[in-house]
Design an enzyme around this catalytic site. Structure first.
Site, PDB file in Angstrom:
ATOM      1  CE  LYS A  87      -2.842  -0.749   3.849  1.00  0.00           C
ATOM      2  NZ  LYS A  87      -1.987  -2.351   3.986  1.00  0.00           N
ATOM      3  NE  ARG A  89      -4.990  -1.686   9.992  1.00  0.00           N
ATOM      4  CZ  ARG A  89      -3.715  -0.826   9.396  1.00  0.00           C
ATOM      5  NH1 ARG A  89      -3.665   0.240   8.726  1.00  0.00           N
ATOM      6  NH2 ARG A  89      -2.218  -1.459   9.289  1.00  0.00           N
ATOM      7  NE  ARG A 144       6.585  -2.998   6.284  1.00  0.00           N
ATOM      8  CZ  ARG A 144       5.116  -3.069   6.481  1.00  0.00           C
ATOM      9  NH1 ARG A 144       5.108  -2.161   5.177  1.00  0.00           N
ATOM     10  NH2 ARG A 144       5.113  -2.628   7.181  1.00  0.00           N
ATOM     11  NE  ARG A 171       6.113  -0.163  10.299  1.00  0.00           N
ATOM     12  CZ  ARG A 171       4.731   0.002   9.886  1.00  0.00           C
ATOM     13  NH1 ARG A 171       4.409   0.019   8.487  1.00  0.00           N
ATOM     14  NH2 ARG A 171       3.304  -0.851  10.346  1.00  0.00           N
ATOM     15  NE  ARG A 183       1.304  -4.477  11.688  1.00  0.00           N
ATOM     16  CZ  ARG A 183       2.086  -4.413  10.404  1.00  0.00           C
ATOM     17  NH1 ARG A 183       3.617  -4.986  10.845  1.00  0.00           N
ATOM     18  NH2 ARG A 183       2.431  -3.504   9.295  1.00  0.00           N
TER      19      ARG A 183
HETATM   20  P1  AMP Z   1       0.548   0.931   9.109  1.00  0.00           P
HETATM   21  O1  AMP Z   1       1.446   1.298   9.142  1.00  0.00           O
HETATM   22  O2  AMP Z   1      -0.526   1.058   8.059  1.00  0.00           O
HETATM   23  O3  AMP Z   1       0.569  -0.938   8.932  1.00  0.00           O
HETATM   24  O4  AMP Z   1      -0.160   0.888  10.884  1.00  0.00           O
HETATM   25  C1  AMP Z   1       0.419   0.316  11.795  1.00  0.00           C
HETATM   26  C2  AMP Z   1      -0.258  -0.007  12.922  1.00  0.00           C
HETATM   27  O5  AMP Z   1      -1.097   1.377  12.961  1.00  0.00           O
HETATM   28  C3  AMP Z   1      -1.559  -0.729  13.174  1.00  0.00           C
HETATM   29  O6  AMP Z   1      -1.278  -2.047  12.990  1.00  0.00           O
HETATM   30  C4  AMP Z   1      -2.379   0.154  14.097  1.00  0.00           C
HETATM   31  O7  AMP Z   1      -1.862  -0.537  15.592  1.00  0.00           O
HETATM   32  C5  AMP Z   1      -2.190   1.519  13.993  1.00  0.00           C
HETATM   33  N1  AMP Z   1      -3.638   2.267  12.939  1.00  0.00           N
HETATM   34  C6  AMP Z   1      -3.367   2.157  11.574  1.00  0.00           C
HETATM   35  N2  AMP Z   1      -4.062   2.735  10.664  1.00  0.00           N
HETATM   36  C7  AMP Z   1      -4.963   2.207  11.514  1.00  0.00           C
HETATM   37  C8  AMP Z   1      -6.153   2.268  11.165  1.00  0.00           C
HETATM   38  N3  AMP Z   1      -7.156   2.465  10.432  1.00  0.00           N
HETATM   39  N4  AMP Z   1      -7.441   1.295  12.050  1.00  0.00           N
HETATM   40  C9  AMP Z   1      -6.320   1.313  13.710  1.00  0.00           C
HETATM   41  N5  AMP Z   1      -5.542   1.506  13.862  1.00  0.00           N
HETATM   42  C10 AMP Z   1      -4.760   1.669  12.637  1.00  0.00           C
END
Ligand code: AMP
Length: 213
Positions: free
Chosen positions: A13, A88, A127, A159, A170
């Protein structure tokens, strides 16, 4: 263009968002990036979110929805945006629909990046992100021992939530809470499924073809 990018963690993404931003000049709303910035700045919001993020759990809907609404209120953002990592959950998707209705700016399309889980795990454990420019790299595609960004020479890091147990959690969370959104958006006639196993360039070509249809 008002788009949502849906896909499991590691489906590409962030990479596709960068390519789309370059092509369509839209605001990029990445809830993960906004949260990580809050964490770094030690804001109250970041402190509340940290525990959830480090465990691979979702941050509560009300916090995330308010964060996105605030972003959409910024000048011009609601006209032309790309959401990455949001919504999400079903309540988040419903809240987004209501908010965009208020703005009179409905979504044009929802892009679903499809890819199987084994490949996701391999991608995520390898990554690396750049601390300076935020660009994402795959350690397997770089010379062994590379520690700096090939674009800006910033420091590369892994990360905290890209370790195997957290990645597995996740992926479970994605299956349980995010995957049901595909059927929801399909019913609304917004869903476009994209095969995301190939190179970022090939995936981007598929996205452009889907948007042209
Ligand atoms: P990402 O970088 O999009 O993989 O997001 C990293 C972490 O941020 C996720 O594993 C969640 O803990 C939190 N997070 C990001 N976007 C959301 C969302 N829309 N709703 C809830 N938690 C989120």
């Amino acid at each position: 263009m008002r788009l949502v990018l849906l896909g499991a963690p590691g489906s590409g993404k962030g990479t596709q968002a960068d390519l789309l931003k370059g092509r369509y000049d839209c605001a990029h709303i990445s809830t993960g990036d906004i949260l990580r910035q809050n964490l770094k700045d030690k804001t109250e919001f970041g402190i509340r979110a940290e525990n959830f993020m480090n465990r691979g759990e979702l941050v509560p809907d009300d916090l995330i929805v308010e964060m996105v609404r605030e972003k959409l209120r910024e000048s011009g953002v609601a006209d032309n945006f790309l959401m990455d990592g949001f919504p999400r959950t079903l309540p988040q998707a419903e809240a987004l629909e209501v908010t965009l209705l208020e703005f009179g700016r409905p979504l044009d399309a929802v892009l679903h990046l499809k890819i199987e889980e084994e490949l996701l795990l391999r991608r995520l454990t390898n990554r690396r992100s750049c601390r300076s420019c935020g660009k994402i790299w795959n350690a397997l595609a770089m010379a062994p021992g590379t520690t700096t960004c090939l674009a800006c020479e910033g420091e590369l890091y892994q990360r905290d939530d890209d370790t195997e147990p957290v990645i597995r959690r996740r992926l479970d969370v994605y299956r349980e809470q995010t995957a049901p959104l595909m059927a929801w958006y399909e019913k609304k006639g917004l869903l476009r499924s994209i095969d995301a196993v190939n190179s970022p360039e090939d995936t981007f070509k598929e996205i452009q073809a889907a948007l042209a249809r």
